[in-house]
Every structure is written in structure tokens, then in C-alpha cells.
Design an enzyme around this catalytic site. Structure first.
Site, PDB file in Angstrom:
ATOM      1  N   GLU A  33      -3.373   2.793  -7.326  1.00 43.86           N
ATOM      2  CA  GLU A  33      -3.615   3.810  -6.579  1.00 43.86           C
ATOM      3  C   GLU A  33      -2.462   5.128  -6.493  1.00 43.86           C
ATOM      4  O   GLU A  33      -1.545   4.902  -5.762  1.00 43.86           O
ATOM      5  CB  GLU A  33      -3.661   3.499  -5.025  1.00 43.86           C
ATOM      6  CG  GLU A  33      -4.530   2.291  -4.807  1.00 43.86           C
ATOM      7  CD  GLU A  33      -4.976   2.272  -3.175  1.00 43.86           C
ATOM      8  OE1 GLU A  33      -6.200   2.835  -2.788  1.00 43.86           O
ATOM      9  OE2 GLU A  33      -4.156   1.991  -2.435  1.00 43.86           O
ATOM     10  N   HIS A  67       0.771  -1.165  -0.047  1.00 39.77           N
ATOM     11  CA  HIS A  67       0.010  -0.007   0.184  1.00 39.77           C
ATOM     12  C   HIS A  67       0.778   1.151   0.105  1.00 39.77           C
ATOM     13  O   HIS A  67       1.859   1.244   0.630  1.00 39.77           O
ATOM     14  CB  HIS A  67      -0.972  -0.077   1.211  1.00 39.77           C
ATOM     15  CG  HIS A  67      -2.046   1.133   1.023  1.00 39.77           C
ATOM     16  ND1 HIS A  67      -1.505   2.151   1.853  1.00 39.77           N
ATOM     17  CD2 HIS A  67      -3.214   1.596   0.648  1.00 39.77           C
ATOM     18  CE1 HIS A  67      -2.530   3.185   1.589  1.00 39.77           C
ATOM     19  NE2 HIS A  67      -3.343   2.545   0.804  1.00 39.77           N
TER      20      HIS A  67
HETATM   21  C1  PEP Z   1      -6.277   4.309   0.166  1.00 36.22           C
HETATM   22  O1  PEP Z   1      -5.590   4.925   1.015  1.00 36.22           O
HETATM   23  O2  PEP Z   1      -5.959   3.290  -0.410  1.00 36.22           O
HETATM   24  C2  PEP Z   1      -7.397   5.053  -0.160  1.00 36.22           C
HETATM   25  C3  PEP Z   1      -8.241   4.522  -1.449  1.00 36.22           C
HETATM   26  O3  PEP Z   1      -7.971   6.196   0.488  1.00 36.22           O
HETATM   27  P1  PEP Z   1      -9.108   7.373   0.131  1.00 36.22           P
HETATM   28  O4  PEP Z   1     -10.301   6.512  -0.667  1.00 36.22           O
HETATM   29  O5  PEP Z   1      -9.463   7.652   1.436  1.00 36.22           O
HETATM   30  O6  PEP Z   1      -8.487   8.085  -0.811  1.00 36.22           O
END
Ligand code: PEP
Length: 258
Positions: free
Chosen positions: A169, A97
Site C-alpha cells: 500500500e 498499516h
Molecule cells: C487503506 O487505508 O488501507 C486503504 C486501502 O484505503 P483506501 O482504499 O480508502 O485508499
């Protein structure tokens, strides 16, 4: 029929009691949605895993851990072993992550060891990848993603693809200071990810779901999920209330005609 993935990482939020209440409510609210259409998963804190596992039907909500060591046991203070995750009957483990990479300094080589270890222990490995704002500014986002995939999945046999998930992400899109990626940008990067996975695993790579995460919310969930290369949404803040997450899932499902 394409299956869509919806999941949330609870990060360092929710006590054991709050986690079980959340899961119970989410399971009830989404009970009527056929799981042949969607895969729903939640990733609670370590201390909640045992009770979370006992309190929820894993057929409705799959459970995962936020991290894991690559060894079964040893002198690794503060780490969690795959055997401990097996003991709590986890279905999956999240690896790499953004906060693990950028707050705790994890490297691709370590993520690769964790992916291998997860597979050796029958856990689905959810590898998180994403470029920083600086990478994006220099136009090297696709190269960074390629590197994270090629290193993270180094020496993984195509026979294991059924147990590999990817979450894209972008670092700049995550959390309270994040800016969500536009649907167009996310689709472009998902296309790059899928191209790289195909180079690595051939046709079988199509079995690997690629989820988008980073400030997904009720306003942008639908335009993201309808993108052809986006297989699911990995949601943080907007998923931490069961009723809000249920609504987001249902709106997304409607948008893709489910
Ligand atoms: C994350 O931290 O993986 C995430 C998707 O957070 P957020 O949706 O709050 O940006």
C-alpha cells in the site's frame, strides 16, 4: 488455480451494530462465490470483534484485527493482546498499516515482534508495506519495500509462510487524499516484493499472497487484479458498503476469468 484475495480494513469506522449488519449483508451477497476461488476478509474495529466473530461464518468471511501488541500481557495501556484476539477467534491480524507507521510512529522492529507474536499464536500476519511520496520521488521505493520486508519478516522460518500475507500500500495512494497507483507501477513494485520474498523464503514464497491496496475503486479494480504479480485487492473506502464491495469483487473475478 490461482486464488484471489479481497479484503477491507474498516479503520475507525462502523459501530458494533453497523459492523454486524455489514458482515451479514456481505456474507449473503457473496455466498454463492466458491471460497476455493477467493479469500474474503474483513478487519473491523476492536470493539466489534466479539460480535462480528459470532455473527459471521468464518468460512465465508475471515476476520482480523487492525493491530496487536507483541506481548501476551503486561504494562501496555491501550494495547490488545494476542490472547484477546484468540478469545474472539480472529483468523488474522494486520501489522504495520500505513496509519500505524506514519500517524502512530511504529517502526519495522516493532512490526517484526508483532509478526513473530502473531505466528506464535496461530494468527495469520498481514504485513502492510509501502513507500512514501518522498521515497518514490527519490527513486528508492524498491529499497524501502525490501527493508520493510526484511525487517518485518526477520527470523521468520520458511515453515511459516502459509501464515504470511503482504499488502503493498503505497503511502501516497491511501485514503481521501491518495492517488491510486497505476496498474503498471503496482505490478512493477509487486514484482520487486515477490523477488525479495523469494530471496528470503525460496520457492515457498509463492504461497505468500501479495495484495495491492490504495484507492482501489470500481474503476481501477479490474486493471489491477489482472496483473500477474497482484494476488488480491485490499480495499478501504470503496468496500465499506457491502453491495459496492460485492460488485467490485465480481467485476474483478470476471476480469481474471473466474
Ligand atoms: C487503506 O487505508 O488501507 C486503504 C486501502 O484505503 P483506501 O482504499 O480508502 O485508499
Amino acid at each position: 488455480m490461482k486464488k484471489y484475495y479481497f479484503g477491507s480494513n474498516l479503520k475507525m469506522y462502523k459501530t458494533i451494530r453497523e459492523t454486524t449488519a455489514y458482515l451479514t449483508s456481505l456474507a449473503e451477497l457473496t455466498n454463492d462465490i466458491g471460497r476455493e476461488k477467493i479469500e474474503l476478509f474483513i478487519i473491523p474495529s476492536y470493539t466489534s470483534l466479539e460480535q462480528a466473530s459470532a455473527s459471521v461464518d468464518h468460512g465465508l468471511i475471515r476476520l482480523g484485527a487492525q493491530n496487536m501488541c507483541w506481548e501476551e500481557q503486561g504494562q501496555f495501556t491501550g494495547e490488545i493482546s494476542p490472547l484477546m484476539l484468540q478469545e474472539t477467534e480472529m483468523d488474522l491480524v494486520m501489522i504495520g498499516h500505513s496509519e500505524r507507521r506514519h500517524v502512530f510512529g511504529e517502526r519495522d522492529e516493532e512490526e517484526n515482534r508483532k509478526v513473530k507474536c502473531a505466528l506464535d499464536h496461530g494468527l495469520t500476519a498481514l504485513l502492510c508495506i509501502g513507500e512514501t511520496a518522498e521515497d518514490k520521488q527519490y527513486g528508492v521505493g524498491p529499497e524501502v519495500l525490501r527493508m520493510q520486508l526484511k525487517k518485518g519478516f526477520h527470523e521468520i522460518d520458511s515453515a511459516s509462510v502459509g501464515k504470511l500475507w503482504v499488502a503493498y500500500e503505497p503511502v501516497w495512494s491511501i485514503g481521501v487524499n491518495g492517488t491510486p497507483a497505476t496498474a503498471e507501477y503496482a505490478e512493477k513494485m509487486h514484482g520487486e516484493i515477490k523477488k525479495c520474498l523469494e530471496e528470503m523464503f525460496g520457492e515457498k514464497s509463492r504461497e505468500i499472497p501479495v495484495l495491492y491496496g490504495g484507492s482501489v475503486n470500481p474503476d481501477n479494480g479490474e486493471e489491477l487484479i489482472v496483473q500477474p504479480s497482484i494476488d488480491g485487492l485490499f480495499v478501504g473506502r470503496a468496500a465499506w458498503q457491502a453491495d459496492r464491495f460485492n460488485e467490485l469483487i465480481r467485476n474483478a473475478m470476471k476480469a481474471v476469468g473466474l
